[in-house]
Design a protein around this motif. Structure first.
Motif, short mmCIF file in Angstrom:
data_model
loop_
_atom_site.label_atom_id
_atom_site.label_comp_id
_atom_site.label_asym_id
_atom_site.label_seq_id
_atom_site.Cartn_x
_atom_site.Cartn_y
_atom_site.Cartn_z
N ASP A 1 14.68 43.62 -22.10
CA ASP A 1 15.72 43.41 -20.99
C ASP A 1 16.40 44.73 -20.41
OD1 ASP A 1 14.76 40.73 -20.63
OD2 ASP A 1 16.14 40.28 -22.34
N VAL A 2 16.42 45.00 -19.31
CA VAL A 2 17.32 46.12 -18.81
C VAL A 2 18.57 45.68 -18.78
CG1 VAL A 2 17.63 47.84 -16.89
CG2 VAL A 2 15.34 46.97 -17.63
N GLU A 3 19.59 46.69 -19.31
CA GLU A 3 20.94 46.44 -19.40
C GLU A 3 21.61 47.60 -19.05
OE1 GLU A 3 22.43 45.16 -23.02
OE2 GLU A 3 21.35 43.38 -23.02
N GLY A 4 21.73 47.68 -17.48
CA GLY A 4 22.42 48.91 -17.03
C GLY A 4 21.11 49.96 -16.98
N LYS A 5 21.45 51.32 -17.67
CA LYS A 5 20.42 52.30 -18.15
C LYS A 5 19.75 52.24 -19.36
CE LYS A 5 23.13 55.79 -15.34
NZ LYS A 5 23.96 56.89 -15.25
N LYS A 6 20.20 51.06 -20.03
CA LYS A 6 19.38 50.81 -21.23
C LYS A 6 18.54 49.86 -21.54
CE LYS A 6 23.51 52.55 -23.61
NZ LYS A 6 24.67 52.51 -24.46
#
Length: 110
Positions: free
Chosen positions: A73-78
């Motif tokens: 899952d994408v969390e901002g840039k991570k």
């Protein structure tokens, strides 16, 4: 194995081979162990745990994700990765059936 070649095998065997291929590197096993222990992990955290570059870890994560064993899952840039429970259970069941099919021959078979 080419698409046309897999037609000669059972669907279960093709799926088992896909999981086995994803598991066929010690770095991927190490990544899975990290994810099993932590339940989820950011790619950078995994990189800190392994003696591999970020790009190499990313390639191994890609292989595990393509096999369906993990999801991200994408969390901002991570990207936060975790075990895909449904696929994990399927892989576990298929591999258990394969290993359970073995019957010792009683004497040396080879």
């Amino acid at each position: 194995m080419g698409v046309s070649k897999t037609e000669a095998f059972t669907q279960a065997d093709v799926i088992i081979a896909k999981y086995a291929k994803a598991l066929a590197h010690p770095a991927r096993i190490a990544i899975l162990r990290i994810l099993l222990e932590r339940r989820s992990c950011i790619c950078g955290d995994i990189v800190e745990e392994l003696p591999l570059s970020q790009s190499t870890v990313s390639q191994h994560l890609k292989e595990l994700k393509e096999a369906g064993l993990i999801k991200g899952d994408v969390e901002g840039k991570k990207v936060c990765y975790c075990i895909d429970e449904k696929v994990w259970k399927e892989a576990q069941q298929l591999l258990q059936v394969l290993f359970a099919d073995y019957t010792p021959c009683g004497t040396s078979c080879c």
